[in-house]
Write a protein that holds these residues in place. Structure first.
Motif, PDB file in Angstrom:
ATOM      1  N   ASP A 273      -6.067   7.353  10.589  1.00 52.55           N
ATOM      2  CA  ASP A 273      -7.075   6.763   9.714  1.00 52.55           C
ATOM      3  C   ASP A 273      -6.490   6.412   8.349  1.00 52.55           C
ATOM      4  OD1 ASP A 273      -9.007   6.984  11.681  1.00 52.55           O
ATOM      5  OD2 ASP A 273      -9.672   8.967  11.010  1.00 52.55           O
ATOM      6  N   VAL A 274      -5.587   7.246   7.866  1.00 49.06           N
ATOM      7  CA  VAL A 274      -4.940   6.977   6.578  1.00 49.06           C
ATOM      8  C   VAL A 274      -4.100   5.703   6.668  1.00 49.06           C
ATOM      9  CG1 VAL A 274      -3.185   7.805   4.955  1.00 49.06           C
ATOM     10  CG2 VAL A 274      -4.938   9.367   5.817  1.00 49.06           C
ATOM     11  N   LEU A 275      -3.363   5.569   7.758  1.00 46.23           N
ATOM     12  CA  LEU A 275      -2.540   4.371   7.941  1.00 46.23           C
ATOM     13  C   LEU A 275      -3.400   3.113   8.051  1.00 46.23           C
ATOM     14  CD1 LEU A 275       0.105   5.802  10.429  1.00 46.23           C
ATOM     15  CD2 LEU A 275       0.552   4.981   8.107  1.00 46.23           C
ATOM     16  N   ILE A 276      -4.517   3.216   8.748  1.00 42.61           N
ATOM     17  CA  ILE A 276      -5.401   2.058   8.866  1.00 42.61           C
ATOM     18  C   ILE A 276      -5.956   1.681   7.497  1.00 42.61           C
ATOM     19  CG2 ILE A 276      -7.633   1.290   9.767  1.00 42.61           C
ATOM     20  CD1 ILE A 276      -7.004   2.850  12.331  1.00 42.61           C
ATOM     21  N   GLU A 277      -6.334   2.680   6.703  1.00 41.75           N
ATOM     22  CA  GLU A 277      -6.820   2.411   5.343  1.00 41.75           C
ATOM     23  C   GLU A 277      -5.756   1.709   4.506  1.00 41.75           C
ATOM     24  OE1 GLU A 277      -8.537   4.808   1.413  1.00 41.75           O
ATOM     25  OE2 GLU A 277      -8.212   5.869   3.313  1.00 41.75           O
ATOM     26  N   ALA A 278      -4.487   2.032   4.774  1.00 37.18           N
ATOM     27  CA  ALA A 278      -3.379   1.414   4.035  1.00 37.18           C
ATOM     28  C   ALA A 278      -3.037   0.017   4.553  1.00 37.18           C
ATOM     29  CB  ALA A 278      -2.150   2.307   4.102  1.00 37.18           C
ATOM     30  N   GLY A 279      -3.691  -0.403   5.631  1.00 35.27           N
ATOM     31  CA  GLY A 279      -3.452  -1.746   6.143  1.00 35.27           C
ATOM     32  C   GLY A 279      -2.327  -1.842   7.141  1.00 35.27           C
ATOM     33  N   ILE A 280      -2.059  -0.739   7.844  1.00 33.03           N
ATOM     34  CA  ILE A 280      -0.937  -0.735   8.780  1.00 33.03           C
ATOM     35  C   ILE A 280      -1.099  -1.773   9.886  1.00 33.03           C
ATOM     36  CG2 ILE A 280      -1.896   1.011  10.338  1.00 33.03           C
ATOM     37  CD1 ILE A 280       1.779   0.778   9.177  1.00 33.03           C
ATOM     38  N   GLU A 281      -2.339  -2.106  10.237  1.00 31.61           N
ATOM     39  CA  GLU A 281      -2.574  -3.039  11.339  1.00 31.61           C
ATOM     40  C   GLU A 281      -2.114  -4.455  11.019  1.00 31.61           C
ATOM     41  OE1 GLU A 281      -6.474  -1.274  13.590  1.00 31.61           O
ATOM     42  OE2 GLU A 281      -6.713  -1.831  11.475  1.00 31.61           O
ATOM     43  N   SER A 282      -1.991  -4.764   9.742  1.00 32.08           N
ATOM     44  CA  SER A 282      -1.496  -6.089   9.353  1.00 32.08           C
ATOM     45  C   SER A 282      -0.137  -6.016   8.669  1.00 32.08           C
ATOM     46  CB  SER A 282      -2.498  -6.770   8.403  1.00 32.08           C
ATOM     47  OG  SER A 282      -2.657  -5.998   7.208  1.00 32.08           O
ATOM     48  N   ALA A 283       0.503  -4.838   8.712  1.00 31.61           N
ATOM     49  CA  ALA A 283       1.766  -4.640   7.995  1.00 31.61           C
ATOM     50  C   ALA A 283       2.943  -5.258   8.735  1.00 31.61           C
ATOM     51  CB  ALA A 283       2.025  -3.153   7.776  1.00 31.61           C
ATOM     52  N   GLY A 284       3.857  -5.823   7.962  1.00 31.04           N
ATOM     53  CA  GLY A 284       5.094  -6.327   8.534  1.00 31.04           C
ATOM     54  C   GLY A 284       6.217  -5.319   8.435  1.00 31.04           C
ATOM     55  N   ALA A 285       5.991  -4.249   7.640  1.00 26.84           N
ATOM     56  CA  ALA A 285       7.035  -3.233   7.474  1.00 26.84           C
ATOM     57  C   ALA A 285       6.402  -1.918   7.053  1.00 26.84           C
ATOM     58  CB  ALA A 285       8.065  -3.680   6.446  1.00 26.84           C
TER      59      ALA A 285
ATOM     60  N   ALA B  86       0.871  -1.177   0.000  1.00 23.50           N
ATOM     61  CA  ALA B  86       0.000   0.000   0.000  1.00 23.50           C
ATOM     62  C   ALA B  86       0.897   1.213   0.000  1.00 23.50           C
ATOM     63  CB  ALA B  86      -0.909   0.013   1.221  1.00 23.50           C
ATOM     64  N   ILE B  87       0.596   2.192  -0.839  1.00 20.53           N
ATOM     65  CA  ILE B  87       1.440   3.371  -0.929  1.00 20.53           C
ATOM     66  C   ILE B  87       0.595   4.624  -0.682  1.00 20.53           C
ATOM     67  CG2 ILE B  87       1.228   3.549  -3.447  1.00 20.53           C
ATOM     68  CD1 ILE B  87       4.300   4.358  -3.346  1.00 20.53           C
ATOM     69  N   ILE B  88       1.126   5.493   0.177  1.00 20.39           N
ATOM     70  CA  ILE B  88       0.409   6.695   0.623  1.00 20.39           C
ATOM     71  C   ILE B  88       1.075   7.936   0.043  1.00 20.39           C
ATOM     72  CG2 ILE B  88      -0.247   8.066   2.637  1.00 20.39           C
ATOM     73  CD1 ILE B  88       0.031   5.470   4.308  1.00 20.39           C
ATOM     74  N   ASP B  89       0.279   8.868  -0.419  1.00 22.34           N
ATOM     75  CA  ASP B  89       0.810  10.168  -0.828  1.00 22.34           C
ATOM     76  C   ASP B  89      -0.317  11.191  -0.713  1.00 22.34           C
ATOM     77  OD1 ASP B  89       3.569  10.925  -2.614  1.00 22.34           O
ATOM     78  OD2 ASP B  89       1.954  12.416  -2.568  1.00 22.34           O
ATOM     79  N   ARG B  90       0.044  12.396  -0.294  1.00 22.78           N
ATOM     80  CA  ARG B  90      -0.979  13.439  -0.148  1.00 22.78           C
ATOM     81  C   ARG B  90      -1.425  13.981  -1.499  1.00 22.78           C
ATOM     82  NH1 ARG B  90       1.297  18.156   3.320  1.00 22.78           N
ATOM     83  NH2 ARG B  90       2.116  16.408   4.534  1.00 22.78           N
ATOM     84  N   ASP B  91      -0.607  13.781  -2.537  1.00 24.57           N
ATOM     85  CA  ASP B  91      -0.928  14.265  -3.882  1.00 24.57           C
ATOM     86  C   ASP B  91      -1.391  13.090  -4.742  1.00 24.57           C
ATOM     87  OD1 ASP B  91      -1.122  15.417  -6.344  1.00 24.57           O
ATOM     88  OD2 ASP B  91       1.014  15.865  -6.572  1.00 24.57           O
ATOM     89  N   PRO B  92      -2.663  13.034  -5.114  1.00 27.07           N
ATOM     90  CA  PRO B  92      -3.143  11.902  -5.920  1.00 27.07           C
ATOM     91  C   PRO B  92      -2.451  11.795  -7.275  1.00 27.07           C
ATOM     92  CG  PRO B  92      -4.815  13.633  -5.765  1.00 27.07           C
ATOM     93  CD  PRO B  92      -3.746  13.980  -4.782  1.00 27.07           C
ATOM     94  N   GLN B  93      -1.894  12.905  -7.766  1.00 30.25           N
ATOM     95  CA  GLN B  93      -1.188  12.865  -9.052  1.00 30.25           C
ATOM     96  C   GLN B  93       0.103  12.051  -8.964  1.00 30.25           C
ATOM     97  OE1 GLN B  93      -2.574  14.151 -11.869  1.00 30.25           O
ATOM     98  NE2 GLN B  93      -4.318  14.575 -10.507  1.00 30.25           N
ATOM     99  N   ALA B  94       0.620  11.895  -7.729  1.00 27.20           N
ATOM    100  CA  ALA B  94       1.877  11.161  -7.559  1.00 27.20           C
ATOM    101  C   ALA B  94       1.734   9.699  -7.951  1.00 27.20           C
ATOM    102  CB  ALA B  94       2.342  11.269  -6.104  1.00 27.20           C
ATOM    103  N   PHE B  95       0.515   9.170  -7.876  1.00 20.21           N
ATOM    104  CA  PHE B  95       0.314   7.761  -8.193  1.00 20.21           C
ATOM    105  C   PHE B  95       0.499   7.457  -9.677  1.00 20.21           C
ATOM    106  CE2 PHE B  95      -2.549   8.283  -4.364  1.00 20.21           C
ATOM    107  CZ  PHE B  95      -1.644   7.703  -3.483  1.00 20.21           C
ATOM    108  N   ARG B  96       0.646   8.499 -10.491  1.00 20.49           N
ATOM    109  CA  ARG B  96       0.921   8.289 -11.913  1.00 20.49           C
ATOM    110  C   ARG B  96       2.272   7.613 -12.123  1.00 20.49           C
ATOM    111  NH1 ARG B  96      -0.957  13.949 -14.942  1.00 20.49           N
ATOM    112  NH2 ARG B  96      -3.197  13.764 -14.487  1.00 20.49           N
ATOM    113  N   ARG B  97       3.134   7.678 -11.099  1.00 25.55           N
ATOM    114  CA  ARG B  97       4.434   7.031 -11.228  1.00 25.55           C
ATOM    115  C   ARG B  97       4.320   5.507 -11.150  1.00 25.55           C
ATOM    116  NH1 ARG B  97       5.869  11.602  -7.985  1.00 25.55           N
ATOM    117  NH2 ARG B  97       7.403  12.935  -9.032  1.00 25.55           N
ATOM    118  N   LEU B  98       3.214   5.028 -10.654  1.00 21.66           N
ATOM    119  CA  LEU B  98       3.016   3.582 -10.551  1.00 21.66           C
ATOM    120  C   LEU B  98       2.636   3.011 -11.920  1.00 21.66           C
ATOM    121  CD1 LEU B  98       0.965   3.567  -7.237  1.00 21.66           C
ATOM    122  CD2 LEU B  98       3.361   2.883  -7.504  1.00 21.66           C
TER     123      LEU B  98
END
Length: 221
Positions: free
Chosen positions: A56-68, A27-39
């Motif tokens: 809340d953003v971290l939880i949406e990204a799955g931080i609770e099950s993240a290993g890193a 899961a990748i987080i960025d405040r600028d939605p345009q940044a995801f164009r690099r993917l």
């Protein structure tokens, strides 16, 4: 393993692709939605718009099950705050933060956050190419006090035992590169012509080590 990355710049997007190619969920987080164009178009991971240290953003990204968790945004403060939140609030063990100011590394190290100081790393790589002689750091601990360095030595050291090199310089011989192959030397291993010597030592001692090895061994050595 599930990995959460904060920052979808060149480093973050490249890391996301490599991790996904190796079979990890990302899961990748960025405040600028345009940044995801690099993917790349086929990227299967989550794209989360928001601030990387927002709970809340971290939880949406799955931080609770993240290993890193990796923080590689363009801001030192954001990276270290989000890394601390991931570790202290969500209990993620494997956390790394990128910083641009290497002077902050020691502070972050005391907080238990491994850091990558990109400015210092880049400078070290340039120096290795500009100045092949002497001692050039290959690795530096986050506090900048201990280095692994490739050190040139005078031909007079050929045939000298590794333990005598260590006694003369105060450094620890980490390994030798001999004919393209890395070897872990024993105390009685002799330096050979063409060996590439790698030592571990306190950075403040590197000038002394380089000076000792730049000339032939003294009679006492």
């Amino acid at each position: 393993m599930h990995v959460v990355i904060m920052g979808c710049g060149r480093v973050g997007s490249t890391l996301a692709h490599i991790l996904e190619d190796n079979g990890h969920s990302v899961a990748i987080i960025d405040r600028d939605p345009q940044a995801f164009r690099r993917l790349r178009p086929g990227f299967q991971g989550r794209r989360v718009t928001g601030i990387g240290f927002d709970r809340d953003v971290l939880i949406e990204a799955g931080i609770e099950s993240a290993g890193a968790f990796v923080a590689v945004s363009s801001g030192d403060n954001s990276n270290i705050i989000s890394a601390r939140v991931a570790r202290e609030m969500f209990g993620v063990d494997n956390v790394v933060a990128r910083i641009y100011d290497p002077r902050r590394a020691e502070v972050y190290q005391r907080l238990g956050i491994p850091t990558v100081a990109t400015v210092r790393w880049t400078a070290d790589q340039i120096l290795r190419r500009l100045m092949p002689d002497g001692a050039e750091p290959l690795w530096r601990d986050p506090t900048g006090t201990v280095v692994l360095a490739e050190v040139s030595f005078h031909p007079g050291w050929v045939g000298v035992r590794v333990k005598d090199v260590e006694a003369a310089t105060g450094a620890r011989v980490a390994f030798l590169n001999r004919i393209g192959e890395a070897i872990l030397p024993r105390p009685g291993t002799l330096l050979q012509d063409g060996d590439v010597l790698h030592v571990v030592a306190a950075e403040r001692e590197m000038e002394h080590i380089t000076k000792v090895l730049s000339g032939p061994p003294s009679e006492e050595e």
